[in-house]
Design a protein around this motif. Sequence first.
Motif, mmCIF file in Angstrom:
data_model
loop_
_atom_site.group_PDB
_atom_site.id
_atom_site.type_symbol
_atom_site.label_atom_id
_atom_site.label_comp_id
_atom_site.label_asym_id
_atom_site.label_seq_id
_atom_site.Cartn_x
_atom_site.Cartn_y
_atom_site.Cartn_z
ATOM 1 N N VAL A 40 0.848 -1.195 0.000
ATOM 2 C CA VAL A 40 0.000 0.000 0.000
ATOM 3 C C VAL A 40 0.885 1.246 0.000
ATOM 4 C CG1 VAL A 40 -1.749 1.309 1.236
ATOM 5 C CG2 VAL A 40 -1.852 -1.203 1.218
ATOM 6 N N VAL B 114 -3.823 3.992 -4.446
ATOM 7 C CA VAL B 114 -4.088 4.807 -3.254
ATOM 8 C C VAL B 114 -3.457 6.189 -3.335
ATOM 9 C CG1 VAL B 114 -4.209 2.699 -1.868
ATOM 10 C CG2 VAL B 114 -2.080 4.044 -1.893
ATOM 11 N N MET C 137 -6.077 7.215 5.764
ATOM 12 C CA MET C 137 -6.854 6.775 4.617
ATOM 13 C C MET C 137 -8.021 7.734 4.426
ATOM 14 S SD MET C 137 -6.921 2.760 5.755
ATOM 15 C CE MET C 137 -7.919 2.266 4.364
ATOM 16 N N ALA D 267 -12.096 6.823 1.207
ATOM 17 C CA ALA D 267 -12.054 5.365 1.168
ATOM 18 C C ALA D 267 -13.036 4.810 0.141
ATOM 19 C CB ALA D 267 -12.350 4.797 2.545
ATOM 20 N N ASP E 189 -10.929 -0.843 -1.060
ATOM 21 C CA ASP E 189 -9.883 -0.750 -0.047
ATOM 22 C C ASP E 189 -10.090 -1.760 1.073
ATOM 23 O OD1 ASP E 189 -9.982 2.850 -0.352
ATOM 24 O OD2 ASP E 189 -8.578 1.444 -1.303
ATOM 25 N N TYR F 188 -5.113 -5.103 6.765
ATOM 26 C CA TYR F 188 -3.926 -4.267 6.581
ATOM 27 C C TYR F 188 -2.842 -4.706 7.568
ATOM 28 C CZ TYR F 188 -6.342 -1.142 3.415
ATOM 29 O OH TYR F 188 -6.990 -0.610 2.318
#
Length: 121
Positions: free
Chosen positions: A48, A63, A82, A85, A89, A93
Amino acid sequence: QVQLVESGGGLVHAGGSLRLSCVASGSIFSINTMGWYRQAPGKQRELVAVTTSGGSTNYADSVKGRFTISRDNAKNTVCLQMNSAKPEDTAVYYCNAEMSQYDSPWLEAYWGQGTQVTVSS
């Protein structure tokens, strides 16, 4: 013994914001890169965002412009802000860091336990 502990996951509506945090602790001598990866059901784990000890950053194209990675070297923490969103997504994580310990000079990759992020449409 070193470990990474994540926090901040949860449920957010599409267009909303969420902030993930990760703290590294233990007998840490040095930390090189710190970053975030994610894994959605049925998919491979993917990068990410990542940041180096010098402050350089790299983001996945998906992203860019929405997520921001930040790091506090004094506190051995890395955060992922973040924004905007999207349902895509949604994933677990994982925090990742390349660290060396006082009794071992080599950098090794360490992973947190993962935190679930769910974006509802």
